[in-house]
Motif scaffolding. Structure first.
Motif, PDB file in Angstrom:
ATOM      1  N   ARG A 194      -2.412   2.542   0.723  1.00  0.00           N
ATOM      2  CA  ARG A 194      -3.653   1.970   1.255  1.00  0.00           C
ATOM      3  C   ARG A 194      -3.548   0.477   1.643  1.00  0.00           C
TER       4      ARG A 194
ATOM      5  N   ASP B 243      -4.151  -1.015   4.290  1.00  0.00           N
ATOM      6  CA  ASP B 243      -5.290  -1.453   5.113  1.00  0.00           C
ATOM      7  C   ASP B 243      -6.376  -2.070   4.223  1.00  0.00           C
TER       8      ASP B 243
ATOM      9  N   PHE C  73       0.683  -6.906   9.537  1.00  0.00           N
ATOM     10  CA  PHE C  73       1.419  -5.640   9.438  1.00  0.00           C
ATOM     11  C   PHE C  73       2.809  -5.704  10.070  1.00  0.00           C
TER      12      PHE C  73
ATOM     13  N   THR D   7       5.887  -4.789   7.639  1.00  0.00           N
ATOM     14  CA  THR D   7       6.765  -3.627   7.878  1.00  0.00           C
ATOM     15  C   THR D   7       8.196  -4.074   8.181  1.00  0.00           C
TER      16      THR D   7
ATOM     17  N   ASP E 249      -3.950  10.156   4.401  1.00  0.00           N
ATOM     18  CA  ASP E 249      -4.392   8.913   5.054  1.00  0.00           C
ATOM     19  C   ASP E 249      -4.312   7.690   4.121  1.00  0.00           C
TER      20      ASP E 249
ATOM     21  N   LYS F  27      -1.480   7.049   2.621  1.00  0.00           N
ATOM     22  CA  LYS F  27      -0.053   6.696   2.613  1.00  0.00           C
ATOM     23  C   LYS F  27       0.348   6.144   3.961  1.00  0.00           C
ATOM     24  N   VAL F  28       0.993   4.996   3.961  1.00  0.00           N
ATOM     25  CA  VAL F  28       1.532   4.474   5.223  1.00  0.00           C
ATOM     26  C   VAL F  28       3.049   4.459   5.078  1.00  0.00           C
ATOM     27  N   LYS F  29       3.704   5.312   5.903  1.00  0.00           N
ATOM     28  CA  LYS F  29       5.159   5.425   5.771  1.00  0.00           C
ATOM     29  C   LYS F  29       5.852   4.375   6.625  1.00  0.00           C
TER      30      LYS F  29
END
Ligand SMILES: Cc1ncc(COP(=O)(O)O)c(C=O)c1O
Length: 349
Positions: A83, A85, A109, A113, A343, A345-347
């Motif tokens: 999460r 965001d 972001f 990343t 939603d 999880k951000v891979k």
């Protein structure tokens, strides 16, 4: 974005089995500066000390805020942020309250990343292992004029972590003298000074044999707010109660995730004010079954004893506590063992 890589990784010298939280950092950091009313693109560089003026406003007026989030490695080797965001939104909410300019989503972001891609080997597999990610911003303008700065530095640093307290339960003290936050204050922001203000009362509680403090409202110390770096949940009978977030309570991301997961398990969740008196009555009648804290660092931390006015009260040892069931549900999502809440999880590829 400019990227300068370090010549040699420190990773071979790290004992990942015996990590002391927050002491060892990955090979790189992301840094981005604000001046002339705008943020530059930022750059990735080797993690190292940097120069800063002794008059930088952060040292004098404490204009600084931060976030804390974790990146997990799944059994299938994907890297997952939980999460992020929500951390980003809270970062800017904290910034606004401290008169710090908000950081654009793209810079936050892209920096995050790219940094995780470069330092990906530092994210280890296995339950409890994670890379703790610390974005922060501070007033770097050299000036001791007591007003908000016009120059800021935003950084992201990362440190490998194992679960904070392992499977321990902790002993906490309900605070009646000191306050963490007041109405109209900055308690809902992750402002650096909020944490500095906790250290002294927490040191006193530690001398008395407690590990953390349960903070109560600053007006009359009757209603329960939160603990250390955790939001709190109370199981009274078959209800799960947690204080509503407010301007004096941090809006925890683990908290809101646990509320959702508990409701999915058909647990009756109440977000309402809970007073010390109600807690003592429930303890007296035997209906107080569990207290646990929730937060990124600890995930869920059960409390075994709480102290109030020089008396200690012990919680029962349950065979199947909700804290364990909810912790498993949440960590299964974080390590991508469960396909629920994709939603969240951000891979990172
Ligand atoms: C004061 C405070 N309360 C609660 C929390 C829990 O928030 P989260 O679940 O987003 O980590 C934290 C940690 O970030 C915190 O510092």
């Amino acid at each position: 974005m400019k990227i300068v890589l370090s010549n040699k990784s420190k990773i071979e010298n790290v004992d990942f089995e015996n990590l002391q939280f927050g002491k060892i950092f990955t090979d790189h950091l992301f840094v981005c500066k604000y001046s002339n009313n705008s943020w530059n693109d930022g750059e990735i560089m080797p993690y190292e000390d940097f120069l800063i003026s002794p008059s930088a406003r952060v040292f004098h007026y404490g204009q600084a805020i931060f976030e804390g989030m974790k990146c997990y490695r799944s059994d299938k080797d994907s890297l997952i942020l939980f999460r992020p965001d929500e951390n980003f939104k809270r970062f800017n909410k904290s910034s606004s309250r401290m008169a710090i300019p908000e950081i654009p989503e793209k810079i936050f972001f892209d920096g995050l990343t790219e940094l995780l891609r470069i330092d990906k080997d530092w994210v280890k597999k296995g339950d409890g292992n994670a890379l703790y990610v610390r974005p922060f911003v501070f007033a770097s303008e050299p000036s001791i004029n007591a007003s908000e700065a016009i120059e800021y530095t935003f950084m992201i640093i990362c440190c490998p972590a194992k679960s904070y307290y392992g499977n321990q339960k902790i002993k906490v003290k309900i605070e009646e003298k000191y306050s963490r936050a007041a109405k109209g204050g900055v308690g809902y922001a992750k402002a650096a000074g909020n944490y500095a203000a906790q250290f002294y009362p927490t040191a006193i509680a530690k001398e008395e044999g407690y590990q953390q403090i349960i903070w109560t409202d600053s007006n009359n110390h009757k209603s329960i707010e939160e603990a250390g770096t955790m939001n709190l949940f109370f199981r009274i009978g078959e209800k799960l109660i947690t204080s509503p977030t407010s301007d004096s309570i941090l809006d925890g991301i683990t908290r809101k995730s646990i509320i959702k997961l508990a409701k999915d398990l058909n647990i009756d969740v109440e977000e309402r004010i809970i007073t010390v008196d109600e807690l003592l009555e429930a303890q007296d009648s035997g209906s107080l079954k569990e207290i646990f804290g929730t937060g990124t660092a600890v995930v869920i931390l059960p409390i075994k004893t709480f102290g109030y006015q020089n008396n200690d009260f012990n919680l029962p040892d349950l065979d199947n506590p909700w804290s364990l069931e909810l912790k498993k549900k949440l960590t299964d999502i974080q390590y991508d063992k469960s396909s629920e809440y994709e939603d969240w999880k951000v891979k990172i590829n």
